[in-house]
Design a protein around this motif. Structure first.
Motif, PDB file in Angstrom:
ATOM      1  N   GLU A 111       0.839  -1.187   0.000  1.00 54.03           N
ATOM      2  CA  GLU A 111       0.000   0.000   0.000  1.00 54.03           C
ATOM      3  C   GLU A 111       0.886   1.253   0.000  1.00 54.03           C
ATOM      4  N   THR A 112       1.929   1.198  -0.810  1.00 53.36           N
ATOM      5  CA  THR A 112       2.836   2.332  -0.968  1.00 53.36           C
ATOM      6  C   THR A 112       2.794   2.776  -2.423  1.00 53.36           C
ATOM      7  N   SER A 121       2.454   6.012   1.984  1.00 49.42           N
ATOM      8  CA  SER A 121       1.875   4.781   2.529  1.00 49.42           C
ATOM      9  C   SER A 121       1.191   5.122   3.848  1.00 49.42           C
ATOM     10  N   PRO A 122       0.616   4.136   4.542  1.00 45.02           N
ATOM     11  CA  PRO A 122       0.023   4.440   5.853  1.00 45.02           C
ATOM     12  C   PRO A 122       1.027   4.892   6.900  1.00 45.02           C
ATOM     13  N   VAL A 123       2.336   4.622   6.693  1.00 45.98           N
ATOM     14  CA  VAL A 123       3.318   4.920   7.741  1.00 45.98           C
ATOM     15  C   VAL A 123       4.346   5.979   7.343  1.00 45.98           C
ATOM     16  N   VAL A 124       4.331   6.435   6.100  1.00 44.11           N
ATOM     17  CA  VAL A 124       5.276   7.481   5.701  1.00 44.11           C
ATOM     18  C   VAL A 124       4.746   8.209   4.470  1.00 44.11           C
ATOM     19  N   THR A 173       4.525  11.705   8.845  1.00 47.57           N
ATOM     20  CA  THR A 173       4.104  10.376   9.286  1.00 47.57           C
ATOM     21  C   THR A 173       2.590  10.391   9.354  1.00 47.57           C
ATOM     22  N   PRO A 174       1.908   9.773   8.378  1.00 50.53           N
ATOM     23  CA  PRO A 174       0.441   9.850   8.325  1.00 50.53           C
ATOM     24  C   PRO A 174      -0.218   9.168   9.521  1.00 50.53           C
ATOM     25  N   ASN A 175      -1.537   9.268   9.559  1.00 45.35           N
ATOM     26  CA  ASN A 175      -2.336   8.567  10.565  1.00 45.35           C
ATOM     27  C   ASN A 175      -1.911   8.921  11.987  1.00 45.35           C
ATOM     28  N   ALA A 176      -1.703  10.223  12.206  1.00 46.30           N
ATOM     29  CA  ALA A 176      -1.417  10.796  13.524  1.00 46.30           C
ATOM     30  C   ALA A 176      -0.037  10.452  14.045  1.00 46.30           C
ATOM     31  N   GLY A 177       0.877  10.046  13.165  1.00 40.31           N
ATOM     32  CA  GLY A 177       2.231   9.768  13.610  1.00 40.31           C
ATOM     33  C   GLY A 177       3.067  11.003  13.848  1.00 40.31           C
ATOM     34  N   ASP A 178       2.707  12.140  13.201  1.00 44.73           N
ATOM     35  CA  ASP A 178       3.469  13.381  13.378  1.00 44.73           C
ATOM     36  C   ASP A 178       3.473  13.824  14.838  1.00 44.73           C
ATOM     37  N   TYR A 179       4.565  14.478  15.228  1.00 45.92           N
ATOM     38  CA  TYR A 179       4.743  15.019  16.575  1.00 45.92           C
ATOM     39  C   TYR A 179       4.669  13.936  17.661  1.00 45.92           C
TER      40      TYR A 179
END
Length: 432
Positions: free
Chosen positions: A354-355, A375-378, A406-412
């Motif tokens: 899924e990239t 992708s879901p993680v980057v 970083t998608p899906n709330a990974g930022d910060y």
């Protein structure tokens, strides 16, 4: 006959053809100002319509509760976390001690501006232009030498050696640009703000923001784990051709590898990957290109951007091409310490199904271009820009913007903080 590498280097050196006329009112005004005066001149007095409109729009985006970048507007919450808590071998105690040293050197007035709560919304108020939209924390150029060295020491202990070298190079190139356009008090190697969030200790979440023209780093730490996201790194020009730092150059590997990947695709794959053939394509919908960000989508204040997948799926490409994707991502993860980078690359590879790799522009040796890997993680972006301080009206290979989200709330570190704290921050909306 020059090879591709020599041709690429020559294109980056061509910036001197586009040195601006420093006698114009714009450059006369910036030469007389420091960073704060320059910002007041632009935002309170002169107010260029496109710039003031951007400023107003960014502040409206800042007022939204944080959700994170997504592909469809919904934050992914699979049965197992996209971003698990883990030990990444980061020297938490060493980095925390470096941050405590920074704090010890702050005056009471500086501390009030610089030491913010771990859940402060000001995590999100960074920006990459040369004018200050959010003047918080301490600014390196205004610090005593020992204070400035303490902040740089924290940065050095946090980043990988090669990541720290890249950050220093971006700062030096910014200084070089300030000299080129006679604006050394607005753009120099120390025109960056530093803010600290939370209490720097080895066993609790905390972090910091380091931001200014063409270099913005958001760093979250918890025990032996680190998130450096979002970050923005740019350069205009991206090479120094004179002075004590002559030969300094950044972002050329991201450019080279992206072009190599695109050129390696079959004709059918190139067609699928190419979202728009022209850098400012008539087929683009309103808003797909804008004066400030041009083609990139996830820069400052775009924390909640919905970016639909586009292009070719990486898992459908051959092994050599997938290896190139990993090399590109390795460049974008360069700020991370070695073990953290290795684990993050593994995360990325696990989501190759899924990239997506997408492209705008031509793919000849001399063509400017944009690309994105998502992708879901980057999510990473690369964009050749037209001139902001240099006079090229069309995108050129010597002005580059790159960024990572970083998608899906990974930022910060938001997704990790949710797991650590066991509660949802007031600034954070989680979609179950």
């Amino acid at each position: 006959m020059a090879g591709p590498a020599e041709e690429q280097q020559q294109q980056h050196a061509d910036f001197r053809k586009y040195l601006p006329d420093l006698s114009t009112p714009r450059f006369q005004a910036i030469a007389q100002n420091d960073a704060k005066g320059h910002s007041r001149e632009l935002l309170e007095h002169h107010r260029p319509p496109w710039l003031y409109g951007l400023y107003v729009h960014w502040r409206k985006l800042f007022e939204e509760p944080f959700r994170g970048v997504t592909s469809d507007g919904i934050v992914r919450a699979p049965p197992s976390p996209l971003f698990p808590l883990r030990d990444e071998g980061v020297p938490a105690a060493l980095i925390a001690a470096a941050a405590q040293h920074v704090i010890a050197l702050l005056s009471p007035a500086q501390a009030v501006r610089t030491l913010l709560h771990i859940d402060s919304p000001e995590w999100r108020s960074w920006s990459n232009p040369e004018f200050l939209l959010s003047d918080k924390g301490v600014r390196l150029e205004e610090l005593a030498p020992a204070q400035r060295e303490s902040v740089l020491g924290l940065l050095e202990k946090t980043l990988s050696p090669e990541g720290y070298a890249k950050a220093l190079a971006a700062m030096r190139i910014n200084h070089f640009l300030g000299e080129l356009v006679n604006a050394p008090r607005v753009m120099n190697q120390h025109s960056y703000n530093f803010v600290l969030f939370g209490t720097p200790v080895a066993d609790r979440p905390w972090g910091f923001s380091f931001y200014g023209h063409h270099l913005c780093l958001s760093v979250f730490l918890h025990k032996g784990q680190i998130v450096i996201s979002p970050w923005f790194t740019g350069a205009e020009p991206n090479t120094i051709d004179a002075g004590p730092w002559k030969g300094t150059r950044i972002l050329h590997e991201e450019e080279r590898l992206g072009l190599e990947l695109m050129q390696s695709l079959s004709e059918g794959e190139k067609k699928t990957a190419t979202v728009y053939r022209e850098m400012k394509d008539p087929a683009m919908p309103k808003g797909r290109w804008n004066h400030d960000d041009q083609r990139h989508l996830c820069g400052a204040y775009r924390d909640n951007r919905v970016v639909p997948y586009e292009g070719v799926v990486v898992s459908a490409l051959g092994p050599a091409q997938q290896a190139l994707v990993k090399q590109i991502l390795n460049e974008y993860l360069l700020y991370l310490p070695a073990r953290a980078r290795e684990l993050k690359l593994q995360d990325c590879e696990e989501w190759f199904k899924e990239t997506y790799f997408s492209w705008i522009g031509g793919h000849g040796e001399h063509d400017p271009f944009y690309y994105r890997i998502q992708s879901p993680v980057v999510l990473v972006e690369f964009d050749h820009h037209s001139g902001v301080f240099l006079a090229n009206s069309e995108p050129a290979k010597f002005h580059i913007h790159t960024l990572l989200r970083t998608p899906n709330a990974g930022d910060y570190g938001f997704a990790l903080r949710k797991q650590v704290q066991g509660v949802v921050s007031q600034e954070y909306v989680w979609e179950e």
